[in-house]
Scaffold this motif. Structure first.
Motif, mmCIF file in Angstrom:
data_model
loop_
_atom_site.group_PDB
_atom_site.id
_atom_site.type_symbol
_atom_site.label_atom_id
_atom_site.label_comp_id
_atom_site.label_asym_id
_atom_site.label_seq_id
_atom_site.Cartn_x
_atom_site.Cartn_y
_atom_site.Cartn_z
ATOM 1 N N ILE A 72 0.807 -1.216 0.000
ATOM 2 C CA ILE A 72 0.000 0.000 0.000
ATOM 3 C C ILE A 72 0.843 1.270 0.000
ATOM 4 C CG2 ILE A 72 -2.031 -1.061 1.055
ATOM 5 C CD1 ILE A 72 -1.071 0.315 3.718
ATOM 6 N N GLY A 73 2.167 1.120 0.058
ATOM 7 C CA GLY A 73 2.980 2.321 0.065
ATOM 8 C C GLY A 73 4.458 2.035 0.109
ATOM 9 N N ARG A 74 5.190 3.119 0.042
ATOM 10 C CA ARG A 74 6.650 3.079 0.125
ATOM 11 C C ARG A 74 7.082 4.183 1.068
ATOM 12 N NH1 ARG A 74 9.192 2.390 -5.797
ATOM 13 N NH2 ARG A 74 10.957 1.938 -4.466
ATOM 14 N N ILE A 75 8.159 3.930 1.788
ATOM 15 C CA ILE A 75 8.732 4.945 2.667
ATOM 16 C C ILE A 75 10.239 4.795 2.597
ATOM 17 C CG2 ILE A 75 8.538 3.486 4.734
ATOM 18 C CD1 ILE A 75 7.811 6.167 6.256
ATOM 19 N N ASN A 76 10.938 5.909 2.613
ATOM 20 C CA ASN A 76 12.386 5.810 2.472
ATOM 21 C C ASN A 76 13.122 6.888 3.243
ATOM 22 O OD1 ASN A 76 12.952 8.216 0.701
ATOM 23 N ND2 ASN A 76 11.449 7.172 -0.546
ATOM 24 N N LEU A 77 14.371 6.589 3.466
ATOM 25 C CA LEU A 77 15.323 7.556 3.983
ATOM 26 C C LEU A 77 16.369 7.728 2.888
ATOM 27 C CD1 LEU A 77 15.825 6.150 7.581
ATOM 28 C CD2 LEU A 77 14.444 8.125 6.909
ATOM 29 N N SER A 78 16.556 8.948 2.433
ATOM 30 C CA SER A 78 17.540 9.219 1.393
ATOM 31 C C SER A 78 18.531 10.263 1.895
ATOM 32 C CB SER A 78 16.846 9.702 0.111
ATOM 33 O OG SER A 78 16.143 10.900 0.361
ATOM 34 N N ARG A 79 19.555 10.457 1.118
ATOM 35 C CA ARG A 79 20.579 11.462 1.451
ATOM 36 C C ARG A 79 21.106 11.285 2.878
ATOM 37 N NH1 ARG A 79 16.891 15.618 -1.431
ATOM 38 N NH2 ARG A 79 17.538 15.265 -3.564
ATOM 39 N N ARG A 81 23.515 11.226 5.703
ATOM 40 C CA ARG A 81 24.791 11.895 5.964
ATOM 41 C C ARG A 81 25.229 11.511 7.373
ATOM 42 N NH1 ARG A 81 24.400 18.103 4.580
ATOM 43 N NH2 ARG A 81 23.128 18.008 6.433
ATOM 44 N N ARG A 82 26.367 10.885 7.475
ATOM 45 C CA ARG A 82 26.843 10.412 8.780
ATOM 46 C C ARG A 82 27.733 11.429 9.475
ATOM 47 N NH1 ARG A 82 23.794 6.518 11.049
ATOM 48 N NH2 ARG A 82 23.122 5.110 9.417
ATOM 49 N N ALA A 83 28.924 11.638 8.973
ATOM 50 C CA ALA A 83 29.888 12.491 9.672
ATOM 51 C C ALA A 83 29.290 13.864 9.963
ATOM 52 C CB ALA A 83 31.161 12.627 8.845
ATOM 53 N N HIS A 84 29.320 14.251 11.203
ATOM 54 C CA HIS A 84 28.895 15.563 11.692
ATOM 55 C C HIS A 84 27.383 15.782 11.696
ATOM 56 C CE1 HIS A 84 33.120 16.479 11.365
ATOM 57 N NE2 HIS A 84 33.079 16.252 10.062
ATOM 58 N N PHE A 85 26.601 14.974 10.977
ATOM 59 C CA PHE A 85 25.168 15.237 10.850
ATOM 60 C C PHE A 85 24.286 14.089 11.354
ATOM 61 C CE2 PHE A 85 27.233 17.791 7.581
ATOM 62 C CZ PHE A 85 26.750 19.049 7.890
ATOM 63 N N HIS A 86 24.590 12.874 10.971
ATOM 64 C CA HIS A 86 23.765 11.705 11.312
ATOM 65 C C HIS A 86 22.298 11.986 10.992
ATOM 66 C CE1 HIS A 86 27.267 9.883 13.035
ATOM 67 N NE2 HIS A 86 27.503 11.013 13.670
ATOM 68 N N SER A 87 22.082 12.371 9.734
ATOM 69 C CA SER A 87 20.748 12.797 9.302
ATOM 70 C C SER A 87 20.373 12.134 7.983
ATOM 71 C CB SER A 87 20.698 14.314 9.154
ATOM 72 O OG SER A 87 21.521 14.733 8.083
ATOM 73 N N ALA A 88 19.105 12.255 7.644
ATOM 74 C CA ALA A 88 18.594 11.745 6.373
ATOM 75 C C ALA A 88 17.316 12.498 6.041
ATOM 76 C CB ALA A 88 18.311 10.245 6.457
ATOM 77 N N GLU A 89 16.858 12.304 4.809
ATOM 78 C CA GLU A 89 15.607 12.901 4.364
ATOM 79 C C GLU A 89 14.542 11.812 4.261
ATOM 80 O OE1 GLU A 89 14.098 14.952 0.311
ATOM 81 O OE2 GLU A 89 15.861 15.883 1.240
ATOM 82 N N LEU A 90 13.395 12.060 4.830
ATOM 83 C CA LEU A 90 12.274 11.119 4.833
ATOM 84 C C LEU A 90 11.341 11.409 3.672
ATOM 85 C CD1 LEU A 90 10.469 9.007 6.456
ATOM 86 C CD2 LEU A 90 9.338 11.040 7.384
ATOM 87 N N GLY A 91 10.896 10.355 3.001
ATOM 88 C CA GLY A 91 9.894 10.474 1.952
ATOM 89 C C GLY A 91 8.949 9.297 2.004
ATOM 90 N N TYR A 92 7.731 9.471 1.534
ATOM 91 C CA TYR A 92 6.761 8.371 1.533
ATOM 92 C C TYR A 92 5.719 8.596 0.459
ATOM 93 C CZ TYR A 92 4.504 11.769 4.615
ATOM 94 O OH TYR A 92 3.996 12.933 5.139
ATOM 95 N N ARG A 93 5.128 7.495 0.015
ATOM 96 C CA ARG A 93 4.038 7.494 -0.971
ATOM 97 C C ARG A 93 3.041 6.435 -0.538
ATOM 98 N NH1 ARG A 93 6.155 8.455 -6.964
ATOM 99 N NH2 ARG A 93 7.775 9.934 -6.498
ATOM 100 N N ILE A 94 1.789 6.800 -0.499
ATOM 101 C CA ILE A 94 0.720 5.863 -0.141
ATOM 102 C C ILE A 94 -0.178 5.692 -1.360
ATOM 103 C CG2 ILE A 94 -1.261 5.442 1.385
ATOM 104 C CD1 ILE A 94 1.411 5.341 2.852
ATOM 105 N N ALA A 95 -0.559 4.453 -1.656
ATOM 106 C CA ALA A 95 -1.448 4.179 -2.786
ATOM 107 C C ALA A 95 -2.736 4.981 -2.641
ATOM 108 C CB ALA A 95 -1.763 2.686 -2.857
#
Length: 174
Positions: A72-79, A81-95
């Motif tokens: 029914i959907g997809r969810i992801n963490l992209s981009r 970044r570990r050093a100094h940030f330990h972050s990512a970008e969240l995205g999702y799509r629901i049918a």
């Protein structure tokens, strides 16, 4: 109830059907996938890329399935970044057929557990268009706080749109 599972080669047929059934719906709300993405070979290449990005700690793609194991959907963490940030970008799509049933909020909450738990991230970013109040509500319900608003920063079907930027930090005791 929903579940998240990392995308695998065995998901190819389900994912192909999901992408083809929802292509027009998604393209009305988010940037279009590249031409050929929702073809058999295009999707196989996308799955291979997702697996490689996970191995390289660059991104993580999960499929969202309902209680009957239907995609029914997809969810992801992209981009990531570990050093100094330990972050990512969240995205999702629901049918389209699964919208408005709380699946996006449930998936985001599960992704937060993964991101701030086993993946060891400390901050996630997400963005939504102001004209997509459902997505804004999902982010707010899940503890994201708006930190920015860019004007006419995304072109979709020949029209420029604003974007709202959100962030969520891992809760810490210090």
């Amino acid at each position: 109830m929903i579940s998240l599972a990392p995308v695998t080669h065995q998901d190819h047929e389900d994912l192909l059907q999901f992408e083809q059934e929802n292509r027009a719906f998604f393209e009305a709300h988010v940037t279009a996938r590249p031409a050929g993405y929702d073809s058999g070979p295009g999707l196989a290449a996308a799955i291979e890329k997702a697996l490689r990005e996970a191995d390289e700690d660059q991104g993580y793609q999960y499929l969202i399935r309902d209680a009957q194991s239907q995609l029914i959907g997809r969810i992801n963490l992209s981009r990531v970044r570990r050093a100094h940030f330990h972050s990512a970008e969240l995205g999702y799509r629901i049918a389209q057929r699964a919208c408005g049933q709380g699946h996006a909020s449930a998936a985001v909450r599960q992704m937060l557990d993964l991101a701030f738990g086993p993946l060891g991230l400390r901050r996630l970013e997400a963005h939504a268009r102001p004209t997509n109040p459902a997505s804004v509500r999902v982010l707010q319900r899940c503890g994201f706080v708006q930190f920015g608003h860019s004007r006419r920063s995304m072109e979709l079907q020949g029209v420029w749109h604003d974007r709202l930027y959100f962030e969520r930090h891992r809760e810490t005791t210090s």
